[in-house]
Design a protein around this motif. Structure first.
Motif, PDB file in Angstrom:
ATOM      1  N   TRP A 184       0.806  -1.219   0.000  1.00 17.54           N
ATOM      2  CA  TRP A 184       0.000   0.000   0.000  1.00 17.54           C
ATOM      3  C   TRP A 184       0.839   1.269   0.000  1.00 17.54           C
ATOM      4  O   TRP A 184       0.418   2.306  -0.531  1.00 17.54           O
ATOM      5  CB  TRP A 184      -0.965  -0.007   1.177  1.00 17.54           C
ATOM      6  CG  TRP A 184      -0.352   0.083   2.555  1.00 17.54           C
ATOM      7  CD1 TRP A 184      -0.047  -0.955   3.379  1.00 17.54           C
ATOM      8  CD2 TRP A 184      -0.007   1.275   3.261  1.00 17.54           C
ATOM      9  NE1 TRP A 184       0.482  -0.490   4.554  1.00 17.54           N
ATOM     10  CE2 TRP A 184       0.508   0.876   4.517  1.00 17.54           C
ATOM     11  CE3 TRP A 184      -0.081   2.639   2.966  1.00 17.54           C
ATOM     12  CZ2 TRP A 184       0.957   1.779   5.471  1.00 17.54           C
ATOM     13  CZ3 TRP A 184       0.355   3.553   3.920  1.00 17.54           C
ATOM     14  CH2 TRP A 184       0.872   3.126   5.153  1.00 17.54           C
ATOM     15  N   ARG A 185       2.045   1.231   0.565  1.00 10.47           N
ATOM     16  CA  ARG A 185       2.866   2.449   0.620  1.00 10.47           C
ATOM     17  C   ARG A 185       3.313   2.886  -0.779  1.00 10.47           C
ATOM     18  O   ARG A 185       3.176   4.066  -1.142  1.00 10.47           O
ATOM     19  CB  ARG A 185       4.078   2.229   1.519  1.00 10.47           C
ATOM     20  CG  ARG A 185       3.723   2.040   2.986  1.00 10.47           C
ATOM     21  CD  ARG A 185       4.963   1.959   3.862  1.00 10.47           C
ATOM     22  NE  ARG A 185       4.608   1.727   5.257  1.00 10.47           N
ATOM     23  CZ  ARG A 185       4.258   2.678   6.114  1.00 10.47           C
ATOM     24  NH1 ARG A 185       4.235   3.940   5.710  1.00 10.47           N
ATOM     25  NH2 ARG A 185       3.948   2.388   7.364  1.00 10.47           N
ATOM     26  N   VAL A 186       3.838   1.958  -1.554  1.00 16.17           N
ATOM     27  CA  VAL A 186       4.257   2.292  -2.924  1.00 16.17           C
ATOM     28  C   VAL A 186       3.047   2.741  -3.744  1.00 16.17           C
ATOM     29  O   VAL A 186       3.135   3.682  -4.540  1.00 16.17           O
ATOM     30  CB  VAL A 186       4.942   1.084  -3.585  1.00 16.17           C
ATOM     31  CG1 VAL A 186       5.201   1.356  -5.073  1.00 16.17           C
ATOM     32  CG2 VAL A 186       6.245   0.753  -2.876  1.00 16.17           C
ATOM     33  N   THR A 187       1.930   2.090  -3.532  1.00 12.34           N
ATOM     34  CA  THR A 187       0.714   2.423  -4.277  1.00 12.34           C
ATOM     35  C   THR A 187       0.283   3.865  -4.020  1.00 12.34           C
ATOM     36  O   THR A 187      -0.011   4.616  -4.963  1.00 12.34           O
ATOM     37  CB  THR A 187      -0.427   1.468  -3.889  1.00 12.34           C
ATOM     38  OG1 THR A 187      -0.026   0.125  -4.171  1.00 12.34           O
ATOM     39  CG2 THR A 187      -1.689   1.795  -4.671  1.00 12.34           C
ATOM     40  N   LEU A 188       0.252   4.279  -2.762  1.00 14.32           N
ATOM     41  CA  LEU A 188      -0.203   5.631  -2.431  1.00 14.32           C
ATOM     42  C   LEU A 188       0.751   6.714  -2.930  1.00 14.32           C
ATOM     43  O   LEU A 188       0.323   7.824  -3.241  1.00 14.32           O
ATOM     44  CB  LEU A 188      -0.398   5.765  -0.920  1.00 14.32           C
ATOM     45  CG  LEU A 188      -1.542   4.958  -0.304  1.00 14.32           C
ATOM     46  CD1 LEU A 188      -1.648   5.242   1.187  1.00 14.32           C
ATOM     47  CD2 LEU A 188      -2.858   5.286  -0.993  1.00 14.32           C
ATOM     48  N   GLY A 189       2.031   6.397  -3.006  1.00 12.96           N
ATOM     49  CA  GLY A 189       2.997   7.425  -3.409  1.00 12.96           C
ATOM     50  C   GLY A 189       3.428   7.369  -4.855  1.00 12.96           C
ATOM     51  O   GLY A 189       4.160   8.256  -5.324  1.00 12.96           O
ATOM     52  N   ALA A 190       2.985   6.369  -5.597  1.00  6.28           N
ATOM     53  CA  ALA A 190       3.501   6.128  -6.948  1.00  6.28           C
ATOM     54  C   ALA A 190       3.311   7.297  -7.892  1.00  6.28           C
ATOM     55  O   ALA A 190       4.178   7.585  -8.731  1.00  6.28           O
ATOM     56  CB  ALA A 190       2.851   4.869  -7.533  1.00  6.28           C
ATOM     57  N   PHE A 191       2.177   8.001  -7.788  1.00  2.00           N
ATOM     58  CA  PHE A 191       1.896   9.072  -8.744  1.00  2.00           C
ATOM     59  C   PHE A 191       2.261  10.453  -8.191  1.00  2.00           C
ATOM     60  O   PHE A 191       1.985  11.466  -8.833  1.00  2.00           O
ATOM     61  CB  PHE A 191       0.420   9.027  -9.153  1.00  2.00           C
ATOM     62  CG  PHE A 191       0.093   7.818  -9.986  1.00  2.00           C
ATOM     63  CD1 PHE A 191       0.244   7.851 -11.365  1.00  2.00           C
ATOM     64  CD2 PHE A 191      -0.320   6.631  -9.392  1.00  2.00           C
ATOM     65  CE1 PHE A 191      -0.035   6.738 -12.135  1.00  2.00           C
ATOM     66  CE2 PHE A 191      -0.595   5.507 -10.146  1.00  2.00           C
ATOM     67  CZ  PHE A 191      -0.457   5.558 -11.523  1.00  2.00           C
ATOM     68  N   GLY A 192       2.893  10.479  -7.033  1.00  2.00           N
ATOM     69  CA  GLY A 192       3.340  11.756  -6.493  1.00  2.00           C
ATOM     70  C   GLY A 192       4.477  12.355  -7.294  1.00  2.00           C
ATOM     71  O   GLY A 192       4.512  13.573  -7.537  1.00  2.00           O
TER      72      GLY A 192
END
Length: 462
Positions: A184-192
């Motif tokens: 979930w961490r990579v998912t939430l920050g991927a498009f930042g």
């Protein structure tokens, strides 16, 4: 093709119609529009992708469904709270700088979500995500309204607003795949990171001057008031802005119509996957895919019907608002038939998907009409007012009211009743169409767009 002046040169001046389109090439104008849409897509991906991480957050931190839902609700609430101040900042400080700042803010907030150590930190980061998104929509709409002539405004802003359903679909689809593969961490920050890069690129785009509402000569482009050369301060400036936002009956009806329409749209975005899972016996993944087709239909409908509204307005401008009025009424008929008459099956699902086309038609048309009938110096603020009304009385109302009705009567009957808001939206747009031409003439000084200098040079339609 005219040369676009380099970055750092003085800002462009609007003509009588509130457009700088005659100073830019078709390619450049549409290139900037593409940048605005691309950044908006990352906005909605960051907003929606958290839904796909719910099972992982629930397992890791032992969160309740209420706590998970609050991670979505807080974004809409902060957008509503900060929409008007952020939009006013865009009108006074400049649209390009506001876009760069707001895009950077929500992208950094997305990265902060990825490194949150507990629920409180994640909730705070999600709230900051909404703060950044609050100013982007008004600033982006105001910038595009200056790059294109009035006769194309609904088309362009419909493309811009269609980034919402497109980003929502991509957020759900990418999130579902990435959360399982990378956590979930990579998912939430991927498009930042891509969002931050796009936001910084906007600093190379050239803004236009914000003109005074009457008399005087605009100077730097960000500080003029509504009553002369020099911006009044304090309460006088605020009072003048509020008067301009509500001076036009058309704008008021569009604020209301857009909100009523979003009650239905937010209801279906939130509850359609649950309905498909319960009524059709689908898994959450299967229900998500089927619901995505409805959202994609809205993406197509927003663009197609936005362009149709512009075409219909060529001979009679008031028809620009008659298009969403007719389509909203049609959406009610389709949705009521689907949920109130038909049972689960291929026919019901087909009507639901088809209804996705007209139910999203007003996404770009309503803000375009608002921009048409307010002075260019408060365009972003007017879109911010629309965002405030739509978030508080549209996006925040639909999911909760549907839940209450579902608890009392069942989800199917609730979804059959909620489309009544489409009929109310149709009535609001119909009333707005009656004053649209008068309000449009008041802003343009009664000068037909075809008579403006350079009109033949600024035909930007594709």
């Amino acid at each position: 093709m005219r040369r676009w002046p380099g970055h750092g040169e003085p800002p462009l001046d609007l003509d009588v119609s509130g457009s700088v389109a005659h100073l830019v090439s078709r390619r450049y104008a549409w290139g900037v529009a593409l940048m605005v849409v691309a950044l908006a897509v990352t906005d909605y991906i960051d907003r929606q992708i958290v839904v796909s991480t719910f099972p992982y957050l629930k397992k890791e931190w032992g969160l309740s469904d209420t706590a998970l839902g609050a991670l979505v609700t807080t974004v809409s609430v902060t957008i509503a709270v900060f929409a008007l101040p952020a939009a006013r900042l865009a009108d006074r400080w400049g649209r390009v700088k506001t876009i760069a700042a707001m895009g950077s803010a929500w992208s950094l907030a997305a990265l902060a979500c990825a490194v949150s150590g507990n629920y409180a930190q994640l909730f705070a980061a999600r709230s900051l995500l909404g703060v950044g998104e609050a100013g982007y929509g008004p600033a982006g709409a105001a910038l595009l309204s200056g790059y294109f002539p009035q006769r194309l405004r609904a088309t362009v802003l419909s493309v811009f607003q269609a980034a919402g359903p497109l980003g929502a679909v991509l957020g759900v689809l990418f999130g579902g795949v990435m959360a399982g593969q990378f956590g979930w961490r990579v998912t939430l920050g991927a498009f930042g990171v891509p969002g931050l890069l796009l936001a910084l690129v906007f600093l190379k785009v050239r803004d236009y001057r914000t003109p005074a509402a009457s008399g005087g000569t605009a100077d730097s482009g960000a500080g003029e008031g509504l009553t002369g050369d020099r911006a009044p301060s304090g309460q006088q400036d605020l009072a003048a802005t509020v008067r301009e936002l509500f001076r036009s009956r058309t704008a008021v009806w569009c604020y209301l119509g857009g909100a009523l329409n979003l009650v239905v749209l937010s209801t279906l975005y939130t509850w359609l996957p649950s309905y498909l899972g319960r009524a059709y016996g689908l898994s959450s993944a299967q229900a998500g895919v089927k619901a995505a087709l409805f959202i994609l239909a809205g993406f197509v409908g927003a663009i197609v019907f936005g362009h149709l509204a512009d075409r219909c307005a060529v001979r009679r401008p008031r028809r620009r608002l008659m298009v969403p009025a007719v389509l909203a009424a049609g959406a009610w008929g389709l949705l009521f038939t689907a949920f109130g008459v038909l049972g689960p099956g291929a026919g019901q699902y087909a009507l639901i998907v088809i209804a996705g086309l007209p139910v999203a038609a007003a996404l770009g048309i309503a803000p375009a009409a608002v921009i048409d009938v307010v002075h260019p110096s408060v365009r972003a603020t007017a879109v911010g007012m629309a965002a405030l009304v739509q978030n508080l009385f549209g996006l925040a109302v639909g999911p909760v009211l549907t839940g209450l009705l579902s608890d009392a009567f069942g989800l199917g009957p609730a979804l059959a009743v909620m489309p009544l808001f489409c009929l109310a939206a149709a009535a609001a747009f119909r009333l707005g169409s009656r004053s649209y031409e008068k309000d449009l003439a008041a802003v343009s000084g009664g000068v037909p767009e075809a008579a403006l200098p350079g009109t033949h040079e600024r035909e930007l339609s594709a």
